[in-house]
Every structure is written in C-alpha cells, then in structure tokens.
Write an enzyme that holds these catalytic residues in place. Sequence first.
Site, PDB file in Angstrom:
ATOM      1  N   GLY A   1      34.608  48.920  40.088  1.00 22.38           N
ATOM      2  CA  GLY A   1      35.545  49.205  38.998  1.00 22.38           C
ATOM      3  C   GLY A   1      36.355  48.196  38.707  1.00 22.38           C
ATOM      4  N   THR A   2      36.771  47.414  40.223  1.00 21.94           N
ATOM      5  CA  THR A   2      37.958  46.127  39.831  1.00 21.94           C
ATOM      6  C   THR A   2      36.960  45.180  38.837  1.00 21.94           C
ATOM      7  OG1 THR A   2      39.136  46.698  41.071  1.00 21.94           O
ATOM      8  CG2 THR A   2      39.046  44.428  40.801  1.00 21.94           C
TER       9      THR A   2
ATOM     10  N   SER B   1      34.605  53.131  37.585  1.00 27.77           N
ATOM     11  CA  SER B   1      34.656  53.198  39.796  1.00 27.77           C
ATOM     12  C   SER B   1      33.535  54.263  39.541  1.00 27.77           C
ATOM     13  CB  SER B   1      35.764  52.782  40.636  1.00 27.77           C
ATOM     14  OG  SER B   1      35.403  53.019  41.027  1.00 27.77           O
ATOM     15  N   ALA B   2      32.955  54.174  40.185  1.00 26.19           N
ATOM     16  CA  ALA B   2      31.463  55.582  40.610  1.00 26.19           C
ATOM     17  C   ALA B   2      32.372  56.492  42.294  1.00 26.19           C
ATOM     18  CB  ALA B   2      30.464  54.584  41.477  1.00 26.19           C
TER      19      ALA B   2
ATOM     20  N   CYS C   1      57.286  51.248  51.066  1.00 27.80           N
ATOM     21  CA  CYS C   1      56.913  51.219  52.987  1.00 27.80           C
ATOM     22  C   CYS C   1      55.810  51.312  52.528  1.00 27.80           C
ATOM     23  CB  CYS C   1      58.144  52.654  53.431  1.00 27.80           C
ATOM     24  SG  CYS C   1      57.863  53.891  52.856  1.00 27.80           S
TER      25      CYS C   1
END
Lengths: 524, 524
Positions: A69-70, A210-211, A336
């Site tokens: 997806g990125t 994104s799969a 954090c």
Amino acid sequence: MPYFDAASTAPLHPVARQALLAAIDEGWADPARLYREGRRARMLLDAARETVAEELGVRRDEVSFTSSGTQAVHTGVLGALAGRRRAGRRLVVSAVEHSSVLHAADTHVAAGGTLTTVAVERSGRVAVEAFAAAVRGEADRPGGGEGEREAPGPAALACLQSANHEVGTEQPVGEVAGICREAGVPLLVDAAVSLGRAPVPDGWSLLTASARKWGGPSGIGLLVVRKGTRFVSPHPADEREGGRAPGFTDIPAAVAAAASLRAVRAEAEREGARLRELVDRIRTAVPRLVPQVEVVGDPVRRVPHIVTFSCLYVDGEALLTELDRAHFAVSSGSSCTSSTLTPSHVLRAMGVLSEGNVRVSLPAGTAEADVERFLQVLPDVVRRVRENLGAPVEAAVTAPAAPAAAPAAADPAGVSSPIPGPAEAPAPAPSSPASSPAAAGVDPDGVVVVDSLGRRCPIPVIELARRIGTVPVGTVLAVLSDDEAARLDVPAWCEMRRQEYLGEEPAGAHGADRGSAYLVRRLS
Amino acid sequence: MPYFDAASTAPLHPVARQALLAAIDEGWADPARLYREGRRARMLLDAARETVAEELGVRRDEVSFTSSGTQAVHTGVLGALAGRRRAGRRLVVSAVEHSSVLHAADTHVAAGGTLTTVAVERSGRVAVEAFAAAVRGEADRPGGGEGEREAPGPAALACLQSANHEVGTEQPVGEVAGICREAGVPLLVDAAVSLGRAPVPDGWSLLTASARKWGGPSGIGLLVVRKGTRFVSPHPADEREGGRAPGFTDIPAAVAAAASLRAVRAEAEREGARLRELVDRIRTAVPRLVPQVEVVGDPVRRVPHIVTFSCLYVDGEALLTELDRAHFAVSSGSSCTSSTLTPSHVLRAMGVLSEGNVRVSLPAGTAEADVERFLQVLPDVVRRVRENLGAPVEAAVTAPAAPAAAPAAADPAGVSSPIPGPAEAPAPAPSSPASSPAAAGVDPDGVVVVDSLGRRCPIPVIELARRIGTVPVGTVLAVLSDDEAARLDVPAWCEMRRQEYLGEEPAGAHGADRGSAYLVRRLS
C-alpha cells in the site's frame, strides 16, 4: 488470543490462503514468457486484475498491482503530481492522512513543490468547505482584509483518505470528489482503511489500497489510475503493471489479494453491521467502565471495525503490554509506543488526548465473547497501570460493576481530592535538579511551577493533576516539559478536566534551560 | 515439461515453499507491534535477515529486503548516487547490465546526471582496463593527441553485474572492485544471476539480488549497503528496512528467500559442477547438430547454468513456440520476442547475431536426460522454422547423426548454392511497392539492392543470403530494412558467413523513403 489490530494487518482470509497456495504452484513463472508456464502465470495475473477491476468498477488497464500500500501511495501521489506538472505544483492533503501520503508530500516539497494541509475537526473529519477552499486555491482568509493572501489557484492534486486509519472516521470523499471534479483537480483516495469494509464513493481519479488490510497477503497493494488522469511514473522505466509499478509482479500475492477482496466484499455488508454493533458496545461501555477516558473519532460517520480511546494518566506502552499479557492485541498512537517518541500525528491534528491511547480494530469474524472479555479485562488493566505510575487517586478508583456517569461530568472537582505525596509514587527517575531551578514551587509572579523536565508521557499530566488540587482556584500553573506529548496532552487534559489552558511559552521564562512551559489556570 | 528458463524465474525451491507456508501462518503480523503476533513476526524477520547476512558475510543492518530485484537495483543505484552527490554525478555502467540498471541510469541522466557506458568484448565481458579508465575518469583517448577530451575525474558510482543474465558471462568483479576501491568510487554489483550459484567476489559497496532467481519466492529482493557507503534513499521516508525500502516488508517471502538462499548455497558447488557439464554438453553439441548457429558468451568464464546461441535464418518467436510444443521452456533475446521489437541490448552490445536466439538456463536438479532430449529435438525444430521461412536451402540441411565442422568454417561457399525463388517462401506480407523504388534490383552505380523494407527479422538476412549467391564475387549489396534487428544481424551474418560488411547508410541513398541500407560485399 483475540487479535484486535486488523487495521494494522488483518489475519489472512481463508480464501486468500487457499488462492495463495494454488498460485504458488501455478503462477510462479514470468507472465511475459511465451511458454506454457508463462502463459499460465499470465492467465492468473489477468484474472486477478479482472477481479479487482470488477470489484472496483473500473477497467482492467486502470489497475496496477504494487508491492505494498505504501508503494501504491508513493507512486500515486508523485506520479499524479509529475503528470500534472504543467498545472502547477501545489498538493493538498488532509492533516490526518496516512504517513505514506505525508512522506510522499514531504518528498514533493523537498523537490520544490508546495503543500496545503487541511486541518480536521476534533472528530478527525475534514470540513468540506475547508478542503474545497484548499483545492480551489482560494485565499486563506475568505473574509478579506489586510491579511488576505494572494489566491494560489487550483491545486495540482488533492489527497483524501476514505477513512482514518487510527480513529476510523470517514471522510467526506463523495462531496470532495465533486468539488475536485468541478475544479479540474484530480483526487487521490487512499482507501486502505475502508476497501473491503465499506463502499468506496465514486468520483476519484486515483485510488490506493493495501491487501493486508482486507485479509489479503502482505507484499501487494493496489494503485488504480482512471483513464484521463495524467500520470508520469516517478520510477525508472519498467513495462510491467502499465508502467506504473516497476519490478516483477508477485502473482501469487496478486491472485490471493483479488480472491480475498471479492470474498470480503461479498460478506462486507452483513459482517460490517455485526462489527459496528460490537464497536458501539465498546464505544458505550469503555467510558462507563474506565474513569477519565476519552473515546475519539466520529461516533457515527466511521468505518464499522475501528474504535479508539485514550486513558488519562496512563502510559500507552504499559497499557499495551498489560493487554498483551491478558491476551489482547491492540495498537496505540501514544508517543511511548512510537519509535520517534512523538504522539500520532492524527491525534495531534484532532487535538485529543494521546496518553494511554488504544486502537481496537476488529477483524472479520471477531467473536462477541472476545469483545465482552476485553471490556471485563480493560478496567483492571488501566487501574494497574495508573497505580504503577502513581496517578491521582480518583483516577484509579474504577467501578466496573456499577458504571459511573460520563467522565467529563462525573467528578468535576476530582482533581482537588486528596492526593498521595510525590514520595509515594513509584514514578520514573526524577529530572536532574540542575536543570530545574524552579522545582521548588512558585515563581515571583505567583505562577506555580510543575517541573516535569526529563519525564515522559503521562508523567507531566499526572504531576499537573496532583499539584492543581493543592492550589487555590484561579492559580496559574506552569508545567515544564521537554516531552512532545505534553504539547497535546496538557491542553487535552484541561478540556477533559474543565480547567483553563492558557498556552505555551519557552520554559526559560521560568528559569529552565530547555523545554516548554504549558500554562493552566485552575477553574474549579 | 523441462523448464530451462531458470535465469528468468527459478522454480520455487522445496525449502522456500516449506518456509513460506510456515511463515504465512506465523509471520503475518506487523513486526513493529508490541503484542505477541508482532513479536513473532519480528523474530522471523530478524532471523531471515541474520541468515542472509551470514550467507553474504555482511552485517545484519546492511541487509534490506526489497519488493523485487528491480526495486533493489533502482533503489541501490539512485540511492548511492544521491549519497555521493558531492562527489559528482557521473555514473559508470557496463553496456550489458540488466535493464533495471540501465533504466535507473536513464532516470539519473534525465535528472541531469551523466553516464559512461563501458563497451564489452564479443564474449560479453568488459575489459578491465576499459572499465578502470571509465571509473577513474581518464581521458577517452589515453594515446593523447588533439582529440583528447578533458578528463572528467572519478565517477560517483560504478555498476557491474556479477555475471550476465542473457549469456552467462562472468564479469571481472574482483579486479574492478579493487580498482574502484583505489579510486574511491563505490561499486554496485548486481548479483541477480550468480547469487546462490557461484561465489560473489568481495570488495563491493552495494549488492543487489532477486530471490526468484535462486529458487526463492517472487516479491522479494535484496539490497545490501556496506557500512561507510554514502546512501540517501531516493524514496519518501519510511523507517522500515533501514530506511532503504519503503513499504511493509513481506515477511513470509523474506523468510522463504533466506531459507532457500542458505539451501541453494549449501548445494551450489556440487550442483554447479553438474550443471556446468550439462551446459558444456549443449555448448559443444548444438553447433554440431544445427548448422549456422553461433554459441555466444564466454565459454569458460561463465556461470554454470546458462548457455545461449543464435540460429541464422530463424524467427526467435517461432523457435520458442516450436520448442514449447516440444515441451521445452526457454527464453530468447530476439527482437520478435520483445514487446519493443528490438533485439536484446546485450546481444547488440556484444555484436552477435540476434535472430533465432535461445537462452537455456538450467534450474538446480535438471535431469541429464532432459538435456539430451532437448538436443535431440532442437535440430528438427530449427529445420522446420527455417523451412517455413523459406530460408536458404543449405541452412535447412541438418545432419544430427553426422555432426558437421564448426559453423564458420563448415560451408563458406554455401551462400552461393542454388536457392529457391522468392515466390516459394511463405514469408510475411511483402513491403509496400510504393516505398521500394529500388526493388527491381541494381542501382545506377552497380549496387544490388535487396529491399526488405517492412519485413521483420529474420527475413532481411534470409533475403540477403538468397540474393548474394546470385551476384558475382566482389559485388556490393544494399539490404534496405526498417527492422531494428537488421542493424545487428546483417553484420553478424557477414561475420558468420565470411562476407564483408561495409557499413550502414540511409536507405534514401537507394531511393527508399525510410529505413537504412546495410552494405555487404560478396567475398566468396
């Protein structure tokens, strides 16, 4: 172990698993080759593309399989901008886009492009009018006057997610698409959160997904570029995937992605309704079961499977660790839990509390019993984390059996309850006295200094909560902190606890050598 | 079906298959998450990285998993150039690098960089001195004199493949690495062909590879960047894979890639020796069994599993189709098998025949019997293709039982044998008469015109071979062609048939409205 982090990676759908195994054996060869194995691979790849095109209602040649997806987002954003070079270089994004969109935007800016970031409401939703003004390139201050800036003209590209990945809020994609079409500006919709979960509105020019978010395998994403959308690949030339995604296509992954997309979409309406009820249950129950909690995100306009809340006086990492011990897998936007020790940019853009943040995202098939058990376990887990941090007592008093009223109204004066002395709290190592000249207490101008320098979220807010009860109503406190999260959490705490947030100034004004001072006036 | 195209994609190694299946179940979650599934994914990914690092003798943090060999190359080349920006913008590559390297180089040039391409010998090997001169940026003509160009100084980056993907020739990587080190120039080695097959020489700064070439799954490549190598990712920011390969790492694929790399390397020496013998058998037998064949690539300095030859008067696509019918999967660098209808840039750079080109690349475990059957089948297949094309008769006379001498010496006068008339050949559609004013035969200056305009490889060469036998020794023929392959194949034919190649000129000199004229003098 109940896995409640589907928005990160959904477990592999059984259909995807089956398709993957078959395609590993049948679709391993190069689909560009003329021999039998190559033709077989080509047929599988063509069929996968056909399936995706049908599910999305687009043409086959508009669909490219990417490696993630990125990669789809990076390629889509930069390729659309390159294709629109003659229309200018201004990119419009919402402030709560996925980091892959924002990182592509950074690359664009580093290469000389410009960026307009549209703020969101406290629900995480962009206002249509604000997004429209940014797309059209209208002057920043429509009211006019001396401060009015020159209108930059229509954008080269606009990006708006279908729904937010951290809080589940749906964006007004349909309306924004209409505005973009009118303005002649292509719209890229990052549909990673919603594809396979909810219908994707029409009218976009580019779509990415994104799969692994819908139950497909990792290693595969989608980039859809509608005909007529100008696009110049930002990558070195490669003839595969319509010239948009260089590298050998992972055919088994593409086959599995397509098969599972079809499967989850076939189940989406019914399963979505079921998950929506489970999420509603969490949204309603958590504030009743756990004191000092803020449930964030739009309560109505949201995808079915995501709910996010933040717990005051709680360390997100400790909370996740405790939940993991109790066998619940969730994620968090608390600072954090991030490698950069900054709170999620989504929570920041929304202006909501980031400490003790928990995102629950339910995979398809989540059992109601698991959700109920989560609600049983959560109050004790939060209480333990608060106790360990020496949080103010009233916050640690939970009443799971007898739900309290809504938190904001529950105990307005709670902060002034007796609190344990600092010595009783097993807090992290104190800050160096050398850097804390004002630690002793009160500035010459009467401001009470709460020195939290060197301490991380949620300690600054805990120290503020402890101290505010010891000063008269009307007193101003300055929380000194060099933790990024304080910038978000001190104002959010004031909003939740009905105290007045006055603003931020350099901590140097209170004698410190670093950090910021966050000013709070006790109202009640 | 014997699959002889391992250099394109090797069949999945059993170890890779097993590891993939296990990791699909165990390693699907996000390795950045703190919960159990995330930690398990992280452990698998760490172990895969550790394995690759051990196999390559590098540090774990030097290894990035990419989504393909192509992505590894693009990222490696552009990232190393970006990191060396202050050292200049000159990139050095060999002329026979994989297209992914050359496409990255094109991107670099389009962005204002410069490129030095080092020619190769007829074997496909770069000359060390030529590569060294290019790396050092010495003047183009070391002999000096008026034509001497200003020396550009050391390159920013040099790229040299470990071995060539189309002909198997090994490059002098060890020597070139030493030269690069001395010159302070980083060397990127594309080891896609050899990794898992042959030892990779040391001394490089960056290394790239593709798992599907060694029996790993598709969707995974390697980019190794040694410590001390300046590198700036050309992609938008992403913290995964050391900031070098954006997108979610495909952990099952990485696990399978690492496991199979270890497995194939453990078997490499023994299996390599066995395959080398099988390839030697092909190298020796093919020229004996098939007339008019050129075996290309270095006969000694080569990877064990690849052998490539070209068959005169043969259409590469028809040859592949016939071999596929005979159940053999091979690939070809002939123009008619490429989407661009140009011959492979590797064969062009080597200056060897491109028509009827066949690359045989043996997967691990190839049975000797399959190779023998291939040698049995090949002569008839070639003969049939030649017959269908109306190739000169002598070329179609095969003698598999009684091997002929080496092709170059076999039948020097063969081209003057009686040939069938053009009408007998079932050739492709003839070129338009309107564009062929010289079709009738002889130019005013006595040049015999062979008009092949509009006809594709191997027709121009077949027409040349037919015609040359009908003209007196000493006569010059002009082959008019607008097929890219002719530029390579006419000179290569002259070399094979001992005729004199005089050069190329615009076909307009012979009255044509397009294409080139390739001039040949009949010597015998």
